[in-house]
Design a protein around this motif. Structure first.
Motif, PDB file in Angstrom:
ATOM      1  N   ALA A 237      -0.083  14.041   9.337  1.00 34.34           N
ATOM      2  CA  ALA A 237      -0.526  15.396   9.979  1.00 34.34           C
ATOM      3  C   ALA A 237      -0.261  16.751   9.087  1.00 34.34           C
ATOM      4  N   PRO A 238      -1.124  17.655   9.344  1.00 31.81           N
ATOM      5  CA  PRO A 238      -0.937  18.786   8.773  1.00 31.81           C
ATOM      6  C   PRO A 238       0.443  19.477   8.824  1.00 31.81           C
ATOM      7  N   ASN A 255      19.400   7.330  -5.260  1.00 24.98           N
ATOM      8  CA  ASN A 255      18.490   7.132  -6.420  1.00 24.98           C
ATOM      9  C   ASN A 255      17.592   5.894  -6.064  1.00 24.98           C
ATOM     10  N   LEU A 256      17.189   5.825  -4.585  1.00 24.90           N
ATOM     11  CA  LEU A 256      16.342   4.634  -4.321  1.00 24.90           C
ATOM     12  C   LEU A 256      14.973   5.245  -4.000  1.00 24.90           C
ATOM     13  N   ASP A 257      13.741   4.628  -4.385  1.00 26.08           N
ATOM     14  CA  ASP A 257      12.560   4.951  -4.476  1.00 26.08           C
ATOM     15  C   ASP A 257      11.737   4.360  -3.267  1.00 26.08           C
ATOM     16  N   MET A 258      10.973   4.847  -2.456  1.00 27.94           N
ATOM     17  CA  MET A 258      10.160   4.373  -1.844  1.00 27.94           C
ATOM     18  C   MET A 258       8.646   4.679  -2.316  1.00 27.94           C
ATOM     19  N   PRO A 259       8.118   3.653  -3.204  1.00 29.17           N
ATOM     20  CA  PRO A 259       6.805   4.544  -4.024  1.00 29.17           C
ATOM     21  C   PRO A 259       5.668   4.438  -3.393  1.00 29.17           C
ATOM     22  N   THR A 260       5.479   3.994  -2.071  1.00 26.94           N
ATOM     23  CA  THR A 260       4.101   4.127  -1.667  1.00 26.94           C
ATOM     24  C   THR A 260       4.195   4.797  -0.025  1.00 26.94           C
ATOM     25  N   LEU A 261       5.456   5.403   0.163  1.00 20.35           N
ATOM     26  CA  LEU A 261       5.712   6.204   1.631  1.00 20.35           C
ATOM     27  C   LEU A 261       4.649   7.353   1.576  1.00 20.35           C
ATOM     28  N   LEU A 262       4.242   7.915   0.632  1.00 21.17           N
ATOM     29  CA  LEU A 262       3.354   8.934   0.998  1.00 21.17           C
ATOM     30  C   LEU A 262       2.009   8.609   0.722  1.00 21.17           C
ATOM     31  N   GLN A 263       1.704   7.413   0.101  1.00 23.05           N
ATOM     32  CA  GLN A 263       0.385   6.915  -0.196  1.00 23.05           C
ATOM     33  C   GLN A 263      -0.145   6.375   1.155  1.00 23.05           C
ATOM     34  N   TYR A 264       0.648   5.393   1.803  1.00 25.74           N
ATOM     35  CA  TYR A 264       0.172   4.702   2.948  1.00 25.74           C
ATOM     36  C   TYR A 264       1.068   5.690   3.851  1.00 25.74           C
ATOM     37  N   ASN A 265       0.375   6.936   4.351  1.00 27.98           N
ATOM     38  CA  ASN A 265       1.116   7.943   5.120  1.00 27.98           C
ATOM     39  C   ASN A 265       0.720   7.908   6.484  1.00 27.98           C
ATOM     40  N   SER A 266      -0.307   6.838   6.860  1.00 32.92           N
ATOM     41  CA  SER A 266      -0.910   6.899   8.258  1.00 32.92           C
ATOM     42  C   SER A 266      -1.010   5.412   8.715  1.00 32.92           C
ATOM     43  N   LYS A 267      -1.201   5.197   9.840  1.00 31.76           N
ATOM     44  CA  LYS A 267      -1.446   3.886  10.467  1.00 31.76           C
ATOM     45  C   LYS A 267      -2.543   3.135   9.836  1.00 31.76           C
ATOM     46  N   ASP A 268      -3.813   4.169   9.836  1.00 31.29           N
ATOM     47  CA  ASP A 268      -5.076   3.575   9.188  1.00 31.29           C
ATOM     48  C   ASP A 268      -4.687   3.242   7.671  1.00 31.29           C
ATOM     49  N   ASN A 269      -4.081   4.144   6.797  1.00 28.02           N
ATOM     50  CA  ASN A 269      -3.906   4.051   5.582  1.00 28.02           C
ATOM     51  C   ASN A 269      -3.093   2.806   5.160  1.00 28.02           C
ATOM     52  N   PHE A 270      -2.071   2.501   6.134  1.00 30.85           N
ATOM     53  CA  PHE A 270      -1.229   1.447   6.097  1.00 30.85           C
ATOM     54  C   PHE A 270      -1.991   0.066   6.171  1.00 30.85           C
ATOM     55  N   ALA A 271      -3.017   0.070   6.840  1.00 29.25           N
ATOM     56  CA  ALA A 271      -3.678  -1.220   7.210  1.00 29.25           C
ATOM     57  C   ALA A 271      -4.631  -1.337   6.050  1.00 29.25           C
ATOM     58  N   THR A 272      -4.836  -0.460   5.237  1.00 24.08           N
ATOM     59  CA  THR A 272      -5.922  -0.881   4.075  1.00 24.08           C
ATOM     60  C   THR A 272      -5.289  -1.703   3.157  1.00 24.08           C
ATOM     61  N   ARG A 273      -3.922  -1.963   3.063  1.00 21.26           N
ATOM     62  CA  ARG A 273      -3.483  -2.997   2.009  1.00 21.26           C
ATOM     63  C   ARG A 273      -3.888  -4.365   2.448  1.00 21.26           C
ATOM     64  N   TRP A 274      -4.131  -4.788   3.782  1.00 17.62           N
ATOM     65  CA  TRP A 274      -4.533  -5.981   3.982  1.00 17.62           C
ATOM     66  C   TRP A 274      -6.082  -5.997   3.955  1.00 17.62           C
ATOM     67  N   GLU A 275      -6.710  -4.891   4.487  1.00 16.39           N
ATOM     68  CA  GLU A 275      -8.066  -4.738   4.308  1.00 16.39           C
ATOM     69  C   GLU A 275      -8.797  -4.848   3.132  1.00 16.39           C
ATOM     70  N   ASN A 276      -7.958  -4.445   1.986  1.00 15.09           N
ATOM     71  CA  ASN A 276      -8.358  -4.538   0.629  1.00 15.09           C
ATOM     72  C   ASN A 276      -8.674  -5.815   0.017  1.00 15.09           C
ATOM     73  N   CYS A 277      -8.352  -6.986   0.705  1.00 18.15           N
ATOM     74  CA  CYS A 277      -8.604  -8.324   0.464  1.00 18.15           C
ATOM     75  C   CYS A 277      -9.864  -8.561   1.094  1.00 18.15           C
ATOM     76  N   LYS A 278     -10.872  -8.498   0.051  1.00 15.48           N
ATOM     77  CA  LYS A 278     -12.267  -8.540   0.653  1.00 15.48           C
ATOM     78  C   LYS A 278     -12.645 -10.053   0.830  1.00 15.48           C
TER      79      LYS A 278
END
Ligand code: SAM
Length: 333
Positions: A237-238, A255-278
């Motif tokens: 959200a803005p 000194n701990l990283d969460m590398p994809t936290l801002l990339q998969y920032n929404s429910k829909d974006n998070f789901a794409t990780r499985w939807e990417n498997c075409k």
């Protein structure tokens, strides 16, 4: 960095101990709105507190260091944290149980807990389901060695694991090493049997390419499965700074990283990780944990939760829980 990632299991286990001590877990019989789920939940959570307390007691004997760290973390049981632990535990289990309900009774199935840490679902599910053919726990070497030593100590947990025999398999392994991970899984699992994959706060510590390869390869290898994943999302959200602040805090304090936290920032974006498997047709469902609390937990149970500890920061709870998601992906069903 691996050691730091591994130590996040101490947070997970201490949160579970807190949630048990404060009586959030195990949930009572009428916690869920879906009445069918309640029956299985009871079976699954039989002896839950005793099992975890016993593991904790054995951990004290096995590693004073880790025990001390966890003990310190349990000193201030914040209600917001306890709610979070309660919700994630119940959300994962209800998702798994729903999938298992769809399997014809008596059909053999398998469960894999990727990045299992100290989680004891293996013992819960193996005890509750005679047709569970194999439960596989996998995590980094140090984590698995410690878990193995604890489960090997004479006592009720050891008796249980002995009873389960080769239905319970515990592997040392780095999930980023895809070839080795798949070889291990395939050496004990039948890819044609219904299989549940669990990742609870694990993918958030992996890079995008490592986690994507793992997801795609598992989807392409196992023909009929559920993947249930619980993870934080950064927020889309803005003006939402939840993820940015969380990422910065973790980096500054551990000194701990969460590398994809801002990339998969929404429910829909998070789901794409499985939807990417075409190559695999799947059905994906994602909810945030605030939604889970609001729509899956009975009014009576919400009342019980409110009575456990004084919670004045309901807005803080809402913000936090809307930044954690429970994802359910099924394929081959
Ligand atoms: N899933 C457990 C739970 O929720 O109780 C533990 C969660 S803990 C926050 C994250 C776990 O993931 C740790 O036990 C860590 O060692 C494991 N993990 C993270 N990356 C991993 C990797 N590449 N290979 C194996 N285990 C990994």
């Amino acid at each position: 960095m691996d050691r730091i990632i591994q130590q996040t299991d101490n947070d997970a286990f201490s949160s579970k101990i807190c949630a048990i001590e404060c009586k959030y877990l195990p949930p009572p019989q009428d916690a869920l709105l879906d009445a069918r789920g309640n029956k299985d939940i009871q079976e699954l959570y039989r002896g839950f507190a005793q099992m975890h307390n016993e593991y904790y007691a054995q951990l004290k004997e096995e590693s004073r260091n880790v025990y001390g760290r966890i003990r310190r973390m349990t000193r201030n049981p914040f209600p917001v944290m306890n709610y979070g632990t309660y919700l994630r535990t119940l959300a994962i289990d209800t998702t798994a149980l729903k999938f298992l309900e769809g399997i014809p009774q008596g059909t053999e199935f398998q469960i894999v807990n990727l990045g299992c840490g100290s989680d004891l679902r293996s013992l819960q599910y193996l005890g509750a389901f005679p047709s569970l053919k194999r439960f596989v726990d996998i995590d980094f070497t140090d984590a698995i060695e410690l878990k193995g030593r604890i489960l090997d100590r004479p006592g009720p947990l050891h008796t249980l694991t002995e009873q389960f025999g080769d239905r319970y398999v515990i592997f040392e392994g780095d999930l980023r090493e895809l070839k080795g991970t798949m070889e291990k899984l395939q050496s004990v699992l039948d890819p044609s049997l219904p299989t549940v994959f669990i990742t609870e706060c694990v993918l958030c510590y992996m890079t995008d390419s490592d986690s994507q390869q793992l997801i795609t390869t598992i989807m392409e290898t196992f023909s009929h499965a559920l993947w249930v994943s619980y993870d934080p999302i950064g927020g889309s959200a803005p003006g939402d700074r939840f993820g940015t602040i969380m990422k910065q805090n973790l980096m500054d304090s551990r000194n701990l990283d969460m590398p994809t936290l801002l990339q998969y920032n929404s429910k829909d974006n998070f789901a794409t990780r499985w939807e990417n498997c075409k190559t695999v047709k799947s059905e994906v469902n994602v909810r945030d944990m605030w939604d889970f609390l609001e729509s899956s937990i009975t009014t009576k149970e919400k009342g019980r939760l409110r009575s456990l500890q004084f919670l004045d920061e309901i807005e803080e709870l809402r913000v936090m829980q809307s930044h954690y998601v429970i994802l359910s992906v099924t394929w081959g069903c």
